[in-house]
Design a protein around this motif. Structure first.
Motif: not given
Length: 648
Positions: A312-319, A346-350, A367-372, A582-585
């Motif tokens: 996602m290149q750390g973009q704050k804006e989501l599609p 993105c910064p806001d994972r939730r 079912l599950c979500s994890a982050a590193h 189609g996703i170009k963010t």
């Protein structure tokens, strides 16, 4: 009269009171009464006012024949009538009652039988009975006549009377026995239906219900039990209400009984008492993760899995819309599992997870979500299947020299579905066109340091290796930004892309670093990759379809990949492997793959997830989905109402 009190009179009275004699007299009473009245009129006597009792009938059978009665009729006595004896009726025995019922049934069958076949026998029976009754009534004198006849005859004639009674009794008995044993049986007329009758089935339930709700093999004796007929129904309040309401009948089968209340197969109480649901056998039909339950949800034992990776290149804006990414139009049906890995998230994972839930809708739960660090992974599954998943475990590996910087590394999630163990790994390897060895080192460190599984048992420990995490699971999917490039300069790659290759990318793939290293066996040992028929996913200008136009002029490459391996050959079948233009963010295009994976039955001795999922995320995502739909409808309504026709 004294002679009649002897043994002959007692035997005659018993013969007169026999069941056969009484039944014949009762059946032919009317015709015999008419004949008796005619005979009494000829002799100058009046018929009795009431039908004779059984005692009077027996007394009439003991009277003299016709000529003797005419001779004695001239001698009349003026002796006053003695008082009548009280009429005593004997209670019928069980044999007599059963014989009467049989006789009534026989009579009803004779009335329904063929007239040509039974008229002669019926007529002979009626004529014989009518003649006997007429003779009996004609020879029945008044009490005075009885006294006169008794005084005019000698005592020796009592033996002849007894003999005559025995002959009459034997003749009637032979007549009845001949009628019962004759070959001419009464036949009922045949009723032919207007159309062929439907085939008779043991089960009242439809074929669809029998197919969807099979009876457990351990409960197969339900059918035999109900075919024999159920025992006495319990008098409990619940059973009495069911039987009283007509919802359960004694002759219905097990399928028809259960189909009125539930589609589930019946379970006996003794099985619930004895069976342990905490630990089941692989072949036991009662196991939660066993073969019966697996075939119920997946008849072909194949599950559909969607695996995607996106930097996602750390973009704050989501599609704005993720439908083209998660729900491509090429396959007609959605998949059973969705596994999405994100690098440089993105910064806001939730917010990202809410958007995923909103797109997939109410049929799926997380079912599950994890982050590193900025590595995210989310696993969504159909909500009907959460009961067949084990506890979900995850682990992380940092490939940077400084472990606090978590931009490069790996994140793994594992769980067991029925009897098949899954491992999903998303990674972000070292970037750089020439850093192939560093990327291979990232791979080696990941397979050695990823500590999985933890509590969930290995389904096949004999084929596992402590130095390679990918050997400890049945199905492994590894996806992410591997950063492998094309060993070609920018101008050469652009010239190849301008040839309108469409789906044939073999000219570009000849220079792909990952394919070259995999062929040598230096990385991703035992893994496979589906054929690539899409353009390179890196590097684009944000918001455009053009590759890097900056001063760096980076070479387009297939950095985002999905590879897989299996313990069993041909367990994983790649259905589709493509990107989402189609996703170009971001400067990366999302890459996804669809798989059909074979699933095997399991044992109930693994720790289950017990249906746990992120309920808060589920509610927020569904609320967002409803709000979006209502807003869309309102905008369409406002657009129709605001359209005004103007004349210039």
């Amino acid at each position: 009269m004294s002679a009649l009190n002897g043994p002959s009179r007692r035997s005659a009275a018993r013969a007169a009171h026999s069941p056969e004699r009484r039944a014949v007299r009762d059946l032919q009473a009317k015709k015999a009464g008419q004949a008796a009245r005619q005979g009494a009129g000829d002799s100058g006597e009046l018929p009795p006012e009431h039908p004779p009792s059984p005692a009077a009938s027996a007394w009439g059978a003991l009277t003299l024949p016709g000529e003797e009665a005419k001779g004695n009729a001239r001698i009349r006595s003026i002796t006053p009538r003695p008082p009548r004896k009280p009429r005593l009726e004997r209670a019928a025995s069980l044999d007599e009652k059963s014989w009467r019922r049989w006789r009534r049934l026989k009579t009803s069958q004779e009335s329904l039988s063929d007239a040509n076949e039974t008229s002669s026998s019926n007529g002979s029976l009626q004529d014989a009975a009518a003649g006997a009754r007429a003779a009996s009534w004609a020879q029945s004198p008044s009490p005075g006549a009885c006294d006169a006849s008794g005084g005019g005859r000698s005592r020796g004639s009592a033996a002849e009377l007894g003999k005559r009674v025995c002959e009459l009794s034997s003749s009637f008995g032979e007549l009845l026995r001949g009628r019962a044993l004759s070959g001419s049986k009464p036949r009922l007329c045949q009723i032919t239906p207007s159309r062929p009758l439907p085939p008779v089935e043991l089960d009242a339930a439809s074929a669809a219900l029998r197919t969807a709700n099979r009876i457990d093999s351990e409960c197969a004796d339900y059918r035999r039990c109900w075919q024999r007929g159920p025992g006495r129904v319990s008098s409990s309040s619940s059973d009495s209400r069911l039987h009283g309401g007509g919802m359960v009948c004694g002759s219905c089968s097990a399928d028809s009984m259960k189909s009125a209340f539930s589609l589930l197969a019946p379970v006996r109480a003794k099985d619930v008492r004895s069976r342990s649901y905490l630990e089941g056998s692989l072949l036991a039909s009662g196991a939660l993760l066993g073969a019966e339950e697996l075939s119920r949800y997946f008849p072909d034992r194949n599950v559909g899995i969607f695996v995607a990776t996106w930097n996602m290149q750390g973009q704050k804006e989501l599609p704005v819309n993720l439908d083209d990414f998660l729900l491509p139009t090429d396959p007609d049906y959605a998949q059973d599992m969705y596994v999405i890995g994100v690098q440089e998230g993105c910064p806001d994972r939730r917010e990202w997870e809410i958007r995923l839930q909103e797109t997939l809708g109410p049929h799926y739960v997380m079912l599950c979500s994890a982050a590193h660090g900025v590595l995210y992974m989310s696993v969504f599954i159909r909500r009907d299947l959460i009961w067949f998943c084990s506890e979900v475990e995850y682990a992380t590996v940092t490939t940077r020299i400084v472990s606090q910087i978590k931009t490069k590394g790996a994140l793994g999630i594992c769980f067991t579905f029925f009897g098949t163990s899954f491992l999903f790994i998303t990674s972000h390897f070292t970037s750089g066109d020439s850093k192939v060895n560093e990327r291979k080192m990232d791979y080696s460190k990941t397979i050695q340091a990823l500590a999985l599984p933890k509590n969930v048992p290995d389904t096949n420990p004999y084929r596992s290796s402590s130095s390679d995490v990918t050997t400890r699971f049945d199905e492994v999917f590894w996806f992410g930004d591997f950063n492998f490039r094309l060993n070609k300069d920018r101008e050469a790659v652009d010239s190849i892309l301008k040839q309108n290759l469409e789906k044939d990318m073999s000219k570009l793939l000849e220079y792909d670093q990952l394919i070259s290293e995999m062929s040598r066996g230096s990385i991703f040992k035992g893994f496979q990759e589906a054929d690539i028929h899409f353009r390179p996913s890196y590097k684009f200008d944000i918001g455009k379809d053009s590759y890097d136009t900056t001063s760096k002029q980076r070479t387009p490459s297939y950095t985002d990949r999905v590879v897989y391996r299996s313990r069993h050959k041909d367990d994983i079948h790649a259905v589709k492997y493509s990107s989402c233009p189609g996703i170009k963010t971001s400067d990366h295009r999302p890459v996804f793959a669809l798989f059909r994976v074979k699933v095997r039955p399991g044992r109930d001795n693994i720790p289950l997830a017990a249906g746990q999922f992120d309920r808060e995320l589920y509610l927020i995502g569904i609320k967002r989905r409803i709000t979006r739909e209502l807003k869309k409808r309102q905008e369409q309504k406002d657009q129709r109402s605001s359209s005004v026709c103007s004349i210039s």
